[in-house]
Enzyme design. Sequence first.
Site, PDB file in Angstrom:
ATOM      1  CE  LYS A  34      -3.912   2.006   2.798  1.00 36.70           C
ATOM      2  NZ  LYS A  34      -4.889   1.111   2.544  1.00 36.70           N
ATOM      3  NE  ARG A 103      -6.078   4.322   5.497  1.00 37.17           N
ATOM      4  CZ  ARG A 103      -7.410   4.174   5.348  1.00 37.17           C
ATOM      5  NH1 ARG A 103      -8.028   3.028   5.421  1.00 37.17           N
ATOM      6  NH2 ARG A 103      -8.138   5.300   5.165  1.00 37.17           N
ATOM      7  N   GLY A 112      -7.882  -6.832   5.968  1.00 34.37           N
ATOM      8  CA  GLY A 112      -8.692  -6.980   7.295  1.00 34.37           C
ATOM      9  C   GLY A 112      -7.990  -7.760   8.442  1.00 34.37           C
ATOM     10  CG  MET A 114      -2.116  -7.048  10.178  1.00 35.75           C
ATOM     11  SD  MET A 114      -0.278  -6.698   9.827  1.00 35.75           S
ATOM     12  CE  MET A 114      -0.733  -6.578   7.947  1.00 35.75           C
ATOM     13  NE  ARG A 347      -6.931  -3.526  -2.803  1.00 30.11           N
ATOM     14  CZ  ARG A 347      -7.299  -3.565  -1.653  1.00 30.11           C
ATOM     15  NH1 ARG A 347      -6.506  -4.053  -0.750  1.00 30.11           N
ATOM     16  NH2 ARG A 347      -8.683  -3.684  -1.414  1.00 30.11           N
ATOM     17  CG  HIS A 470     -10.758 -33.004   7.719  1.00 29.15           C
ATOM     18  ND1 HIS A 470     -11.972 -32.979   7.340  1.00 29.15           N
ATOM     19  CD2 HIS A 470      -9.848 -33.912   7.735  1.00 29.15           C
ATOM     20  CE1 HIS A 470     -12.080 -34.355   7.077  1.00 29.15           C
ATOM     21  NE2 HIS A 470     -10.685 -34.932   7.394  1.00 29.15           N
ATOM     22  CB  SER A 812       6.674 -43.022 -19.273  1.00 28.94           C
ATOM     23  OG  SER A 812       5.724 -42.331 -18.555  1.00 28.94           O
ATOM     24  CB  CYS A 880       2.082 -41.221 -17.707  1.00 27.02           C
ATOM     25  SG  CYS A 880       2.628 -43.136 -17.016  1.00 27.02           S
ATOM     26  CE1 TYR A 900       5.135 -38.093 -21.537  1.00 26.19           C
ATOM     27  CE2 TYR A 900       7.250 -38.359 -22.739  1.00 26.19           C
ATOM     28  CZ  TYR A 900       6.187 -38.921 -22.153  1.00 26.19           C
ATOM     29  OH  TYR A 900       6.294 -40.107 -21.692  1.00 26.19           O
TER      30      TYR A 900
HETATM   31  C1  PEP Z   1       1.588 -45.029 -12.234  1.00 26.85           C
HETATM   32  O1  PEP Z   1       1.718 -45.981 -11.371  1.00 26.85           O
HETATM   33  O2  PEP Z   1       1.664 -43.807 -12.072  1.00 26.85           O
HETATM   34  C2  PEP Z   1       0.729 -45.293 -13.596  1.00 26.85           C
HETATM   35  C3  PEP Z   1       0.460 -44.364 -14.166  1.00 26.85           C
HETATM   36  O3  PEP Z   1       0.318 -46.674 -13.478  1.00 26.85           O
HETATM   37  P1  PEP Z   1      -1.051 -47.158 -12.667  1.00 26.85           P
HETATM   38  O4  PEP Z   1      -1.855 -45.608 -12.055  1.00 26.85           O
HETATM   39  O5  PEP Z   1      -1.865 -47.514 -14.067  1.00 26.85           O
HETATM   40  O6  PEP Z   1      -0.658 -48.138 -11.852  1.00 26.85           O
END
Ligand code: PEP
Length: 925
Positions: A34, A103, A112, A114, A347, A470, A812, A880, A900
Site C-alpha cells: 500500500k 494503517r 482486514g 491487521m 492495487r 480438513h 515414463s 504419466c 513432457y
Molecule cells: C503410475 O503408477 O503412476 C501409473 C501411471 O500406473 P497405474 O496408475 O496404472 O498403476
Amino acid sequence: MAEKKWVYLFHDIDQAIDAVGGDWEKVRGLLGGKGANLADMTRIGVPVPPGFIVTTEACIAYQDKNEFPAGLWDQMHTAMKDVEKSTGKTFGGTENPLLVSCRSGAKFSMPGMMDTVLNLGLNDATAEAMVKLTENERFVYDSYRRLVQMFGSVVLDISDEKFENVFDGYKSQNGIVADTDLSTEDLKFITNEFKKVIRKNKGYDFPQDPFEQLKLATEAVFKSWMGKRAVDYRRATNIADDLGTAVNIQTMVFGNMGWDSGTGVAFTRNPATGEHKLYGDYLLNAQGEDVVAGIRNTEPIQHMADTLPEAYKEFVEIVDRLEKHYQDMQDVEFTIERGKLWMLQTRNGKRTANSAVRIAFDMVAEKLIDKRTAVMRVTPEQVDTLLHPQFDLENKNKAKESGRFFSSGVNASPGAAVGQVYFDADTTERMAKEEHQQTIMVRPFTKPDDVHGMLVAQGILTSEGGATSHAAVVARQFGVPCVVGASAVKIDLDRKVMNVDGVIVKEGEWISVDGSTGEVYLGKLEKFEPSLDEQTELLELLDWADEICATPGIRSAERPGYPTVGLQVWANADYPKDAIRARKYGAKGIGLCRTEHMFFEQERLPSVQKMILAKTSAERTEALNELLPHQRQDFEGLFEAMDGLPVIIRLIDPPLHEFLPTPEELQDRIIRERVKGMADYLLGKRESTEIQELDKLAHAVESMHESNPMMGLRGVRLSIVMPEIVEMQVRAIMEAAANVALKGMKPKPEVMIPLTGHVNELNVIQPRLEALAKEVMEDKKINFYYKFGTMLEIPRAAITANEIAEVAEFFSFGTNDLTQLTFGYSRDDAESSFLVKYVEDGILPKNPFQTIDREGVGDLMRTAVTKGREVRPDLEVGICGEHGGDPSSIEFCHIIGQNYVSCSPFRIPVARLAAAHAAINHQAK
Ligand code: PEP
Ligand code: MG
C-alpha cells in the site's frame, strides 16, 4: 554511522528505491504494498493526501523488544513536520488541525487482518477548532466518537462490545434507529460515554496528546502483525512471518463534508467479466466505511459524471493513467473533499477466472502487455475453475437482487454445487445413497470421520476453518466444490438449522454453493458445464502458452541431450474418443494408453478369462487370437486420431485376477446355482456343468491368490511368466501401425513395459518383442517409427536408471506407483485413513499422491533422468502418473529436464498453462 532510516515520506520514494538497489519488489518489501503504491502515485503526480511510511524493518525491529527502535520516533516527528508543511495544517493545532490515519500495509495484501485507526489528532481542543473550520459540528463529533471507539478497541484492547453496548443502548433508550438520525448532541454525549468506558477499563483517560495517540496507534499496528488473525492468515497463504508490516500515516480527507464531497471504490475493468469499463460505486456526503457497510445505497460510479463532473473527469483520467502505469487492472479507493479529488489507494484488482482471461487477452490486443505477461496473469487454478461446472453470473446477480444471497466464505475447492442441506455425515450419506438426493453437507468444521458424507455430497459448506482446514483439503482432493469459514453462518446442530442474520435454512432445504468464488445462495441456481470450444480467448491464451514452451533456448540444458524447449503436454487416453478429445484440447502425444481397460469390455472379457484359465500354451494362444483383432482395431483408432504424434501404449500391467470374479462373487453364484438345482442334488444326480465350471473357476481364482497383489505378479513380471499376452499386444500394435501407415498416415507407436525393477527383466522380454515388430514390418512390407521403453515406478529402477537406459529407449515416470513404493504407503489405504490427518497436522506438507514429494520421490526422479541420460543422452523422459496434471509437479518435471507431462484430457488446458509458467519462471539466463 548514519542513523538507520525508518521513515519515508510519500514524496521520498526515490530514496527508498536507492536504498534497496532499484528493485520494485524490494521497495514493496520495505514500504509494504500500500505504502509503495501511495508513494509511487505521488511520484507520478496523482493527488494523494500527504503522508509518510514507517518501514517494515521498523516493525521487525519493534518485535524484538516491544519498543520503537532508536531514531524512529524522532524521524516520525520530522516527517510529521513535512506533512504539516504540505497541508498547511498542524497536528494538534487549534487553528487548522491536521488529522491523520494510521494503517497497516504489508508487502502482500492481508485484507482486514491487521489494525487501522482513523482520525488521529482529534481531542477536545482540536475538535472545537474543527467545528469552527467546518461549521459542521455533527460531522466533527461523529468523527471524534469514531476515534475514541476505535482507539479504545484497537489500541487499548478493550472489547468492542463495551462500546457497542453503550452505542446501541443509547439508541434504543432514545428510540433512534439509524446512525444518521443521531444529533450533534447525541454524538457529543456518546463520545463522552466512550471516554468513560476507557477510564473504567484502563484506569486512565483517552489520551488528549495527538503525538501520544500516534505513537500508541503505530505500536498497535506493529503488534497486530503478530496477532492471531494475521498469523493464521499468513499460515494459510504461505506469507513469511519475517516480512513485517509497514505503517502508513496519512492526512485524513473527508467525503462527508457536504454534497460536494463523496467517496467510493472502483475497478478499472469489470472484475467479474473483465469487460473494459469502469466498475464501481460511490456515495455523496459519506465516509469510506459507509460504502462498504451498505448502510446507504451506493450509486454506480458513472453517475458521478452528473453529480461531480469536474472530479469525475479527473478521476477517469487518473485511473486510466494508473492502469497504464501498473499495466494491470486497478482497484482504487478515492475521496472527494469539497470538490477536490484524492486517491487513497491503488492495487492490482482481484478478479474471477473469467475476468482474468479476458483482461489478459484484451491487454495484449491493446498492446499494454506482451503475451508472456498475459500468460502469467492467469493461474492454472483459474483455468481449472473454467473447466468445472459453474453458475452463470447473470443468474447469480439476479439471485442477489432478489435477496437470495446467503453468505460467503473462503473459496476452498472450485466448482458449482446445488443440493439439499444436511448437518451430519451419516444423514448426508443416507440421503444421497438411499434417497438419491443431491446433498450439501454443512458443518461448523469437518473431521476425518465425516469423510463418507463429504464424498457423496455435491458440495460442502463450513462456518469455521480456512483454506487448509480438513474440509478444504479433502474437498480439493476429491474435487468436491467447497466453501469454508463462512463465519456469518450460525449452525445449530441440535435443531438442524443454520441462519445468517435471521435468514434460516432448515435440513432438507436447497442451497447453491459456489466453490470458485466462496458464495452461498438460497435455493437452486442453474449450473452449466463450460465448453472449452466456446472459450476462444482461453484457447488463444493456451496457444500462446504452447508458443512460449516451444521457444528454442527457453530452458537451459544441463548437459547435451537435455531439452532446450519447455515441456510438452501429452494425454493419458485409452480409447480413440479420448484421443480425439485430447488432441482437441492441445495434447502433443499420448503418454499412456492403459491397454488392460480394453480387456474389461463385455465381449472381450470371456476371451480374457479363457486365456487366463488356459492349461496349455496352445489353448492360451487360441484365446489370445480372439483378442488380437479387437486390440488391433483399438490401436488403429488411436494412431489415426494421433496421426503424426507419438502414442505410448503400455503393455498389460495389473495382476490377472483383476479380470476374474472375486472369490466372494463366485461363492455367491455357486450357492445360487446349487439352490436352483437342489432337487437334482438331493437325488444324488450329477451336478450341472455350470456348477462344475464355476467350481473350476473358483479353484483357479484361489490358486492365483496373492497376499499383496499390487506387489505381486503384475507388470513386466507377468510378461516374463506369461509372454504370450504381450506378444499378442505387440503384434496388435505393430499390425495396427502398419495398416495405418499403409493408408498414408504417420503412426508413431512407443511400446511401454510397466513396472521394471531390474534391467534383466527388460533383457529377457524386450528383444523378443522387438523381433516381433521387425517381423510385422517385413510381413507388411512397410517401415514405420517405433520405440521400446519402460515405466519407472520402482525405486530400484530409478536408482539403476543407467543400466535400464542401456535397453529402454524412453522412460515414463509412473508416479502413482513410484510414490506408493517410495513412501511404503498403499494409496487406497492411505487416502482413506491417515493421509488426511497427516496433511492437516502438517506431518506432510501436501498429499504426495497429488503433488510430487520433491525431496523423496522427486529426488529419485532427478537421479533417474541424470543417470538415464548419461548412457542415452537423447532419452525421452515423461510422466504419466496423476501428478502430470498438477501445476507444482509440472514445474518440478520442467526443472529436472523432462520432455513432457501426460495427464487426463480434462487436465490438459491446466497443464499447458502450468508448463508455460514453469518455462517463464525458470527461463534460461
Ligand atoms: C503410475 O503408477 O503412476 C501409473 C501411471 O500406473 P497405474 O496408475 O496404472 O498403476
Ligand atoms: Mg503404475
